[in-house]
Write an enzyme that holds these catalytic residues in place. Structure first.
Site, PDB file in Angstrom:
ATOM      1  N   LYS A   1      15.113  67.642  86.633  1.00 63.02           N
ATOM      2  CA  LYS A   1      16.155  65.745  86.880  1.00 63.02           C
ATOM      3  C   LYS A   1      16.558  66.440  88.212  1.00 63.02           C
ATOM      4  CE  LYS A   1      20.032  66.084  85.409  1.00 63.02           C
ATOM      5  NZ  LYS A   1      21.367  66.176  84.895  1.00 63.02           N
TER       6      LYS A   1
ATOM      7  N   ASP B   1      17.813  62.480  82.077  1.00 63.54           N
ATOM      8  CA  ASP B   1      19.620  62.789  81.393  1.00 63.54           C
ATOM      9  C   ASP B   1      19.829  62.289  79.798  1.00 63.54           C
ATOM     10  OD1 ASP B   1      19.771  60.294  81.322  1.00 63.54           O
ATOM     11  OD2 ASP B   1      21.389  60.803  82.627  1.00 63.54           O
TER      12      ASP B   1
END
Length: 215
Positions: free
Chosen positions: A121, A139
């Site tokens: 991420k 997320d």
């Protein structure tokens, strides 16, 4: 699951709601962004933005972080959760930048993921925001919204959510869609109290319709 036509409608709604959605972590260069994203793990952008002004005033370059004792770095970021592990990661990250990348933040996701404290991420965010590479960083907001809307399945892993979004969202819209999904999840489709009653996507959202029936 939503059809491609329904997903297109959702993307257009998100554009209307958040036309200027962008990274909310305050930074001036790729190095500052990298530090801020590492600090943001399990912490809000707002909290990180309160800490980074004084942090960036003290630490301008990887050399500055690499040279400091980890205990001092811990004190500088103590108000952020997991500060001990984050301080170790920041110091190791800075050392790696100096040892392997001449003190420069690498531009590829593969190289970014070799840095301490940088997972998929974080690498996606830095590659997208700092270097303009089309990515979708998943997320908690992106995952929640994608599953609630029915773009992805509830059982999908984070990686599967990313892969599904990349298949169903035009590549040139990946980065901006990532930011708009975050804004939508952060300010409207919240974890505990989503604004279903005023959501323009309610007619397509089975999760929202279930919630409205329970009210």
């Amino acid at each position: 699951m939503l059809t491609l036509k329904e997903i297109r409608y959702c993307l257009d709604v998100l554009e209307d709601m958040y036309p200027d959605a962008d990274c909310e972590l305050v930074h001036e260069n790729p190095f500052q962004l990298l530090v801020a994203v590492i600090l943001s793990a399990q912490a809000t952008d707002n909290l990180v933005n309160k800490v980074t002004p004084s942090l960036f005033e003290k630490y301008h370059r990887p050399e500055d972080i690499a040279a400091v004792h980890v205990e001092e770095l811990e004190q500088d970021i103590k108000s952020i959760g997991l500060y001990r592990s984050k301080a170790k990661n920041l110091k190791k990250m800075a050392e790696t930048l100096l040892e392997r990348f001449d003190g420069e933040v690498p531009q590829t996701k593969e190289e970014l993921e070799t840095l301490a404290g940088v997972g998929r991420k974080t690498a996606n965010v830095v590659a997208s925001v700092a270097f303009g590479e089309p990515t979708i960083a998943v997320d908690t907001h992106v995952e929640r919204v994608s599953k609630r809307l029915g773009i992805c399945r509830w059982k999908d892993s984070v990686l599967q959510v990313e892969q599904t979004l990349m298949k169903k969202v035009p590549r040139e819209e990946w980065s901006v869609t990532h930011h708009r999904l975050i804004f939508f999840g952060r300010y409207h489709c919240k974890a505990k109290n989503p604004g279903c009653e005023s959501c323009p996507m309610l007619p397509l959202c089975r999760e929202g319709q279930k919630r409205m029936k329970r009210k």
